[in-house]
Design an enzyme around this catalytic site. Structure first.
Site, PDB file in Angstrom:
ATOM      1  N   ASP A 145      58.637   0.185  52.988  1.00  0.00           N
ATOM      2  CA  ASP A 145      58.075   0.778  54.210  1.00  0.00           C
ATOM      3  C   ASP A 145      59.110   1.369  55.157  1.00  0.00           C
ATOM      4  O   ASP A 145      58.765   1.782  56.273  1.00  0.00           O
ATOM      5  CB  ASP A 145      57.215  -0.236  54.989  1.00  0.00           C
ATOM      6  CG  ASP A 145      55.817  -0.335  54.414  1.00  0.00           C
ATOM      7  OD1 ASP A 145      55.466   0.532  53.575  1.00  0.00           O
ATOM      8  OD2 ASP A 145      55.081  -1.264  54.786  1.00  0.00           O
TER       9      ASP A 145
ATOM     10  N   LYS B 288      61.248   5.555  52.237  1.00  0.00           N
ATOM     11  CA  LYS B 288      61.922   6.184  51.094  1.00  0.00           C
ATOM     12  C   LYS B 288      61.095   7.331  50.502  1.00  0.00           C
ATOM     13  O   LYS B 288      61.616   8.407  50.237  1.00  0.00           O
ATOM     14  CB  LYS B 288      62.175   5.139  49.989  1.00  0.00           C
ATOM     15  CG  LYS B 288      63.083   4.008  50.424  1.00  0.00           C
ATOM     16  CD  LYS B 288      63.277   2.967  49.322  1.00  0.00           C
ATOM     17  CE  LYS B 288      62.000   2.206  48.987  1.00  0.00           C
ATOM     18  NZ  LYS B 288      61.504   1.359  50.114  1.00  0.00           N
ATOM     19  N   THR B 289      59.823   7.058  50.278  1.00  0.00           N
ATOM     20  CA  THR B 289      58.986   8.063  49.620  1.00  0.00           C
ATOM     21  C   THR B 289      58.716   9.242  50.556  1.00  0.00           C
ATOM     22  O   THR B 289      58.761  10.403  50.142  1.00  0.00           O
ATOM     23  CB  THR B 289      57.669   7.407  49.134  1.00  0.00           C
ATOM     24  OG1 THR B 289      58.015   6.307  48.288  1.00  0.00           O
ATOM     25  CG2 THR B 289      56.815   8.389  48.358  1.00  0.00           C
TER      26      THR B 289
ATOM     27  N   HIS C  57      58.662  -2.623  46.061  1.00  0.00           N
ATOM     28  CA  HIS C  57      58.163  -3.984  45.916  1.00  0.00           C
ATOM     29  C   HIS C  57      59.133  -4.815  45.079  1.00  0.00           C
ATOM     30  O   HIS C  57      60.256  -4.386  44.801  1.00  0.00           O
ATOM     31  CB  HIS C  57      56.757  -3.974  45.330  1.00  0.00           C
ATOM     32  CG  HIS C  57      56.653  -3.144  44.093  1.00  0.00           C
ATOM     33  ND1 HIS C  57      57.140  -3.571  42.893  1.00  0.00           N
ATOM     34  CD2 HIS C  57      56.178  -1.890  43.907  1.00  0.00           C
ATOM     35  CE1 HIS C  57      56.940  -2.610  41.999  1.00  0.00           C
ATOM     36  NE2 HIS C  57      56.372  -1.590  42.594  1.00  0.00           N
TER      37      HIS C  57
HETATM   38  P1  GDP Z   1      58.727   3.323  51.410  1.00  0.00           P
HETATM   39  O1  GDP Z   1      57.988   2.050  51.086  1.00  0.00           O
HETATM   40  O2  GDP Z   1      60.149   3.016  51.797  1.00  0.00           O
HETATM   41  O3  GDP Z   1      58.635   4.363  50.354  1.00  0.00           O
HETATM   42  O4  GDP Z   1      58.065   3.925  52.751  1.00  0.00           O
HETATM   43  P2  GDP Z   1      56.995   5.097  52.929  1.00  0.00           P
HETATM   44  O5  GDP Z   1      57.629   6.412  52.727  1.00  0.00           O
HETATM   45  O6  GDP Z   1      55.805   4.775  52.102  1.00  0.00           O
HETATM   46  O7  GDP Z   1      56.673   4.959  54.482  1.00  0.00           O
HETATM   47  C1  GDP Z   1      56.152   3.772  55.031  1.00  0.00           C
HETATM   48  C2  GDP Z   1      55.484   4.051  56.350  1.00  0.00           C
HETATM   49  O8  GDP Z   1      56.438   4.514  57.312  1.00  0.00           O
HETATM   50  C3  GDP Z   1      54.418   5.127  56.260  1.00  0.00           C
HETATM   51  O9  GDP Z   1      53.356   4.785  57.084  1.00  0.00           O
HETATM   52  C4  GDP Z   1      55.123   6.359  56.791  1.00  0.00           C
HETATM   53  O10 GDP Z   1      54.261   7.309  57.357  1.00  0.00           O
HETATM   54  C5  GDP Z   1      56.044   5.774  57.836  1.00  0.00           C
HETATM   55  N1  GDP Z   1      57.231   6.598  58.028  1.00  0.00           N
HETATM   56  C6  GDP Z   1      58.025   7.078  57.039  1.00  0.00           C
HETATM   57  N2  GDP Z   1      59.009   7.835  57.554  1.00  0.00           N
HETATM   58  C7  GDP Z   1      58.836   7.836  58.897  1.00  0.00           C
HETATM   59  C8  GDP Z   1      59.534   8.461  59.994  1.00  0.00           C
HETATM   60  O11 GDP Z   1      60.526   9.159  59.812  1.00  0.00           O
HETATM   61  N3  GDP Z   1      59.051   8.217  61.239  1.00  0.00           N
HETATM   62  C9  GDP Z   1      57.968   7.446  61.463  1.00  0.00           C
HETATM   63  N4  GDP Z   1      57.590   7.301  62.722  1.00  0.00           N
HETATM   64  N5  GDP Z   1      57.285   6.866  60.463  1.00  0.00           N
HETATM   65  C10 GDP Z   1      57.709   7.043  59.205  1.00  0.00           C
HETATM   66 MG    MG Z   2      57.781   4.258  48.465  1.00  0.00          MG
END
Ligand code: GDP
Ligand code: MG
Length: 392
Positions: free
Chosen positions: A21, A24-25, A84
């Site tokens: 979260d 990354k994606t 995960h």
């Molecule tokens: P991952 O698990 O690392 O791949 O994270 P995700 O890309 O799925 O992002 C997790 C959450 O953080 C999602 O709700 C995104 O919209 C939010 N998020 C990701 N990047 C940013 C950012 O640059 N700013 C903000 N405010 N939220 C972000």
């Molecule tokens: Mg991800």
């Protein structure tokens, strides 16, 4: 027919790592968007990166959450690993060949357990350069938040230094993947700055092009009417259509009858390339993830080796109790997942947090060599990270 892959720029493999979260994606999608707008590569939306591997097949190149793009100076294959508990397996198997990594740290949350675990594993699998994306910078934009972000940055630099990454000199770029994805000019520029940092900070690695060909199999699929295809990253050497290869694990010798990268045919694949190899006359069931395709006679698999292993502490998600001789975890070596018997020598024990020397007897033969990194897993989680010191 399909357009052939033309090698015009040096190719590097990078990937995002970091706590679930932290973005990354989203950042991966944002990178492809920013570059697509510059005319280099195509935009890959979030849900195409984040979906299940089976659904990610493109042409004959099925690489788990791989995207490709080009900056002005380089061609990149970028792997976005799921955030995960299974992350580490992918990191050790798919990411063993990362030339550099983008460590994504949410400026809102700072370092979390997986942030630290991924840095540790990056070290173990031989990732030599890390660029930090201090993400969600849009959410911590003013006043007190800015001070907190400075603290997070210090904390990240310390973490890198603690693992030998030179935290003072590593680029730490404040970005917002989300805002860049939404097209905000300021945060688009932040993603461009991150890419510039990757271009300049991650050096072109030495490729072992003269070594005999070796590719650890990541995936196997069947193309109707064409045969069995294996995919993975070329660890060393080169391979061309028509070359003879052997599949260690399947114990078959065959000929490469097709070669592709990201759905484009290529004449020669070389160390560092993510490729799909079409193998003549090999039944689908004969080959599995974990097998190794190599130049015939170039490697001798074995099952016994000595290694230095770091036993993760409980805080890092590892065990709470020590291990001793007779311990029987899973070893993730390249893309293989093999059970092994651990011998620590007599009554010695290894406590969480210790680094120890151990002898391992694997359940089956795999190609091994000194310097090879691996993970030790148990019940679906990583409990150790090691490097082979000698074989036999
Ligand atoms: P991952 O698990 O690392 O791949 O994270 P995700 O890309 O799925 O992002 C997790 C959450 O953080 C999602 O709700 C995104 O919209 C939010 N998020 C990701 N990047 C940013 C950012 O640059 N700013 C903000 N405010 N939220 C972000
Ligand atoms: Mg991800």
């Amino acid at each position: 027919s399909k357009t052939a892959y033309v090698r015009t720029k040096p190719h590097l493999n990078i990937g995002t790592m970091g706590h679930v979260d932290h973005g990354k994606t989203t950042l991966t999608a944002a990178i492809t968007k920013v570059l697509a707008e510059r005319g280099s590569g195509s935009f890959v939306p979030f849900d195409r990166i984040d979906r299940a591997p089976e659904e990610a097949a493109r042409g004959i190149t099925i690489n788990i959450a791989h995207v490709e793009y080009e900056t002005d100076t380089r061609h990149y294959a970028h792997v976005d690993m799921p955030g995960h508990a299974d992350y580490v397996k992918n990191m050790v198997t798919g990411a063993a060949q990362l030339d550099g990594a983008i460590l994504v740290v949410s400026a809102l949350d700072g370092i979390m357990p997986q942030t630290a675990e991924h840095v540790l594993l990056a070290r173990q699998v031989g990732v030599d350069h890390i660029v930090v994306a201090l993400n969600k910078a849009d959410a911590v934009d003013d006043g007190e938040d800015a001070v907190l972000t400075d603290l997070v940055e210090l904390e990240v630099r310390d973490l890198l230094s603690a693992h030998g990454y030179g935290g003072e000199s590593a680029p730490v770029v404040r970005v917002s993947g989300l805002k860049a994805l939404e097209g905000d000019p300021r945060w688009t520029a932040s993603v461009e700055a991150l890419l510039d940092a990757v271009d300049t900070y991650v050096p072109m690695p030495e490729r072992y092009l003269d070594a005999p060909f070796l590719l650890p199999v990541e995936n196997v699929l069947t193309i109707t009417g064409r045969g069995t295809v294996v995919t993975g990253a070329v660890e060393r050497g080169t391979v061309r259509v028509g070359d003879r290869v052997e599949v260690l694990g399947a114990e078959v010798e065959t000929v490469v009858t097709g070669l592709e990268t990201f759905g484009k045919p290529m004449e020669e694949a070389q160390a560092g390339d993510n490729v799909a190899l079409l193998l003549r006359g090999v039944p689908r069931d004969a080959v599995r993830r974990g097998h190794v395709v190599a130049a015939p006679g170039s490697v001798t698999p074995s099952r016994r080796f000595t290694a230095r292993v770091y036993v993760l502490s409980a805080r890092e998600g590892g065990r709470t109790t020590p291990v001793s001789t007779g311990y029987r975890p899973q070893f993730y070596i390249r893309t293989a997942d093999v059970v092994g018997d651990v011998d620590l020598g007599g009554t010695a024990v290894a406590r969480p947090g210790d680094t120890v020397t151990m002898t391992v007897e694997l359940g089956r033969d795999v190609p091994l060599e000194a310097g090879l990194g691996f993970a030790v897993r148990e019940g679906g989680r990583t409990v150790g990270a090691g490097t082979v010191t000698s074989v036999g």
